[in-house]
Design a protein around this motif. Structure first.
Motif, PDB file in Angstrom:
ATOM      1  N   ARG A 115       4.456  -5.512 -14.345  1.00 51.61           N
ATOM      2  CA  ARG A 115       3.027  -5.612 -13.986  1.00 51.61           C
ATOM      3  C   ARG A 115       2.656  -4.576 -12.934  1.00 51.61           C
ATOM      4  N   VAL A 150     -11.856  -9.420  -0.635  1.00 52.32           N
ATOM      5  CA  VAL A 150     -10.676  -8.729  -1.146  1.00 52.32           C
ATOM      6  C   VAL A 150     -10.396  -9.148  -2.592  1.00 52.32           C
ATOM      7  N   SER A 151     -10.158  -8.153  -3.464  1.00 51.01           N
ATOM      8  CA  SER A 151      -9.808  -8.448  -4.859  1.00 51.01           C
ATOM      9  C   SER A 151      -8.370  -8.027  -5.115  1.00 51.01           C
ATOM     10  N   LYS A 152      -7.656  -8.899  -5.770  1.00 52.01           N
ATOM     11  CA  LYS A 152      -6.274  -8.565  -6.132  1.00 52.01           C
ATOM     12  C   LYS A 152      -6.205  -8.535  -7.657  1.00 52.01           C
ATOM     13  N   THR A 153      -6.056  -7.326  -8.212  1.00 50.07           N
ATOM     14  CA  THR A 153      -6.045  -7.153  -9.666  1.00 50.07           C
ATOM     15  C   THR A 153      -4.607  -7.139 -10.171  1.00 50.07           C
ATOM     16  N   LEU A 154      -4.390  -7.857 -11.249  1.00 51.10           N
ATOM     17  CA  LEU A 154      -3.046  -7.916 -11.829  1.00 51.10           C
ATOM     18  C   LEU A 154      -3.139  -7.522 -13.304  1.00 51.10           C
ATOM     19  N   VAL A 155      -2.377  -6.501 -13.695  1.00 52.07           N
ATOM     20  CA  VAL A 155      -2.381  -6.066 -15.097  1.00 52.07           C
ATOM     21  C   VAL A 155      -0.949  -6.071 -15.628  1.00 52.07           C
ATOM     22  N   PRO A 156      -0.660  -6.888 -16.630  1.00 54.05           N
ATOM     23  CA  PRO A 156       0.681  -6.839 -17.241  1.00 54.05           C
ATOM     24  C   PRO A 156       0.885  -5.481 -17.921  1.00 54.05           C
ATOM     25  N   THR A 196      -6.991  -1.586 -20.342  1.00 51.49           N
ATOM     26  CA  THR A 196      -6.419  -2.585 -21.268  1.00 51.49           C
ATOM     27  C   THR A 196      -7.432  -2.799 -22.390  1.00 51.49           C
ATOM     28  N   SER A 254     -10.490  -4.553 -20.286  1.00 51.40           N
ATOM     29  CA  SER A 254     -11.142  -3.972 -19.106  1.00 51.40           C
ATOM     30  C   SER A 254     -10.279  -2.838 -18.555  1.00 51.40           C
ATOM     31  N   SER A 255     -10.475  -2.508 -17.277  1.00 48.00           N
ATOM     32  CA  SER A 255      -9.648  -1.444 -16.694  1.00 48.00           C
ATOM     33  C   SER A 255      -9.417  -1.710 -15.210  1.00 48.00           C
ATOM     34  N   ALA A 256      -8.418  -1.025 -14.662  1.00 44.47           N
ATOM     35  CA  ALA A 256      -8.136  -1.115 -13.227  1.00 44.47           C
ATOM     36  C   ALA A 256      -7.843   0.302 -12.737  1.00 44.47           C
TER      37      ALA A 256
END
Lengths: 163, 500
Positions: free
Chosen positions: A80, A90-96, A123, A126-128
């Motif tokens: 990930r 605060v945002s914590k984004t997690l992308v497998p 993905t 969406s995107s990060a």
């Protein structure tokens, strides 16, 4: 695995973007002040509106970039990626890793000035974005993610073939 | 059959000419809207006719010429489009080539074609043609059909069969397990006997439409119409045009409901071991199908009025099912809760969550209270500045409603998760429970602020591969440990959306 922080170049760029925003801050209050001056003459509000905008601009320039810099962290693990960013919210984004479809390295005009880049990860839904990365670091991350994604796809395909 | 370049049917020119008439109707409606209070007055039409009589012939001639010129340009461009647009199948690819002013060459791997739809409007049925609509498994174009071909009906079916056949060969799978074939002509390529799941009588369809009416939006429209009566100095005069405005609003709403009912009558859901088939409509006949494996989200909906009667409906998010009309497949219209649960167990049993139900974190109430305080301050300021009794009463009502909705918003949000499924509920008036498999979640974002961070809580936003309306999901405030567990489960689950 540990979270990684950004380099000093990132802080400088954050300060520059904050300065640009601060420069744009007084536009709206100035228009408001002009309208008040036109209709009511020199009143307390006509002085207060630009004064408040200046104080807010100063606060934004001196306080926001250091907090943003301190809070920006990212993690690239085997399975990930995580990006933690924000100032007060605060945002914590997690992308497998196996959901990633596309990896782009993007450099805007301000990025070019400080020699940094963004790595945008897309993905299916969406995107990060990893922001304020040094050029070399951005390339290494993009390459690493590309290899990791290919490996994940191969593993998935292998698992499907076995089924 | 499609190995050589094939053109669209020539009726594509007529289809494209529709745009001119739509623009003409919009312009006419705009002109009428400017004289909305006069259109019911016979004098207005008499004056209009008199003006027309007084106009010189050359003005009419020029107007006619102008309209003919616009039609001519559209016909010429459409002719060029028809003449210079081809498609053909080249091995494992579908080639689409447009050699008009805006040239386009697309090479689509047939295995990546998500759905092959066939659609027939009344006009198309009259001239014996069909539209073949191809959708790719792409989030970028999830709100629109990727490619549309206008063909003779038998040719359209042949193209559909050929693409599916090729895809079957390339994937080396059984025909019934092919990606969703939304056959809007009603000719399903199923080889297995379908069994009826549920069908709805006319009364049940009307009940569904009436109970799912957007009451709140309707009330807002009515209040906005009444506003001038309270705030304008000539409020009494505004009353004279009020009945017309209200009649137009309610009349428009009624026509919309009737039209929607006509397009939903005869709603019937069937299924076989792989797919769901839905047929409905009298005016516009629609029948579509999708594979069970392509469902990547299930939504149990309970609108306010339906809750009073103990009814629910079920919607699903389907990979590749996205078009300009923003149609969303419904597994069933409003039925008693027990029946909805039964349908859910038959069609989407793998979406049922057995986890413990978690209620909103206390931080949700604190955030709600802060928002309410800000609202209260703003409303009080408005009441102090503007000396109007109606505004003050309105502000008080808004504050009470805001307080009630803030509280209800907290108590109605729940989340549950187990080893396979994540489910969350939200909605004060229209309650909705959404269910997802971890493998269909593309990424998650946990959001905190200084208050919620201190209380170890946050809210989560996550995305699935779907059309725009169903892609983004956000929960209420819950304990951060819940989101940590969900995040781990999402990472550990294999991606099941993009491979569908």
């Amino acid at each position: 695995m540990e979270y990684q922080s950004l380099s000093d170049k990132a802080l400088r760029l954050m300060k520059l973007t904050a300065l640009i925003k601060v420069a744009l801050f007084p536009i709206v209050p100035s228009i408001v002040a002009c309208i008040i001056l036109y209709f009511n003459g020199l009143t307390l509000w006509a002085l207060l509106v630009p004064a408040i905008s200046l104080v807010a601009g100063g606060f934004y320039f001196f306080v926001v970039p250091p907090i943003r810099f301190r809070r920006y962290k990212y993690l690239i693990a085997e399975d990930r990626i995580e990006i933690s960013e924000g100032i007060f919210w605060v945002s914590k984004t997690l992308v497998p890793i196996d959901r990633i479809h596309q990896i782009d390295v993007i450099k805007g005009p301000l990025d070019n000035i400080y020699g940094v880049a963004k790595v945008n990860v897309t993905t299916a839904g969406s995107s990060a974005t990893f922001r304020f990365l040094e050029l070399k670091k951005a390339d290494v991350i993009a390459l690493h993610l590309n290899n990791a994604v290919n490996l994940a796809i191969k593993q998935n395909k292998g698992a499907q073939d076995n089924v | 059959m499609f190995n050589t370049p094939t053109r669209n049917h020539i009726s594509v020119i007529v289809e494209r000419l529709k745009i001119v008439f739509i623009v003409l109707i919009i312009v006419t409606l705009n002109i009428l809207a400017e004289s909305d209070s006069d259109i019911f007055n016979p004098e207005y039409w008499r004056a209009l006719a008199a003006t027309a009589e007084g106009v010189q012939d050359y003005v009419f001639a020029l107007s006619g010429l102008g309209f003919a010129a616009v039609c001519g340009i559209v016909i010429f461009i459409s002719f060029l489009f028809w003449r210079k647009t081809y498609f053909y199948i080249d091995g494992s690819n579908l080639i689409y080539e447009k050699r008009t002013i805006f040239k386009k060459f697309s090479k689509l791997a047939i295995v990546n074609i998500s759905t092959v739809n066939i659609e027939r409007s009344v006009f198309e049925r009259l001239i014996g043609t069909s539209k073949v609509k191809l959708d790719l498994n792409s989030a970028e174009t999830s709100e629109q059909t990727d490619f549309t071909f206008f063909l003779k009906a038998p040719l359209a079916l042949a193209l559909q069969a050929e693409i599916n056949g090729k895809k079957q060969g390339l994937l080396n799978v059984e025909p019934s397990s092919l990606s969703g074939v939304n056959n809007l002509s009603g000719a399903a390529p199923a080889t297995e006997q379908r069994r009826g799941l549920i069908s709805f009588s006319t009364a049940q369809v009307i009940r569904h439409k009436l109970l799912t009416l957007p009451i709140i939006q309707g009330l807002v429209v009515v209040f906005s119409l009444l506003t001038p009566v309270f705030f304008e100095p000539d409020g009494a005069e505004s009353l004279s045009s009020l009945p017309i405005a209200l009649a137009l609003t309610f009349g428009g709403g009624l026509i919309a409901v009737i039209y929607s009912c006509l397009n939903t009558l005869g709603y019937k859901v069937e299924m076989d071991s792989n797919s769901i088939y839905i047929d409905c409509g009298i005016l516009k006949k629609t029948s579509y199908s999708f594979e069970l494996s392509k469902i990547n989200g299930v939504f149990l909906k309970r609108p306010l009025l339906a809750r009073i009667f103990g009814l629910s409906s079920i919607e699903v998010a389907v990979v590749g099912f996205g078009n300009e009309k923003q149609e969303i497949p419904q597994l069933c219209l409003l039925v008693p809760n027990a029946k909805a649960q039964e349908i859910l167990e038959i069609c989407a049993s793998d979406f049922l969550c057995e986890g413990v139900l978690h209620k909103s974190h206390k931080s949700a109430y604190i955030i709600g209270l802060i928002k309410l305080s800000v609202t209260g301050v703003l409303l009080t300021a408005a009441g102090v500045i503007v000396d109007n009794i109606y505004l003050r009463i309105g502000a008080a009502v808004v504050f009470v409603l805001a307080a009630v909705s803030a509280y209800l918003s907290c108590i109605t949000k729940t989340i549950a998760y187990d080893g396979r499924i994540l489910a969350y509920s939200r909605g004060i008036f229209s309650k909705q429970t959404s269910m997802f498999k971890y493998g269909d979640v593309q990424n998650t974002v946990v959001k905190t602020n200084p208050i919620t961070e201190k209380l170890c809580s946050g809210k989560m936003v996550f995305y699935i591969l779907s059309n725009m309306r169903q892609r983004l999901h956000f929960t209420g405030y819950f304990d951060l440990s819940i989101f940590d567990n969900i995040g781990k489960a999402v990472v550990n689950a294999k991606d099941t959306s993009s491979n569908k």
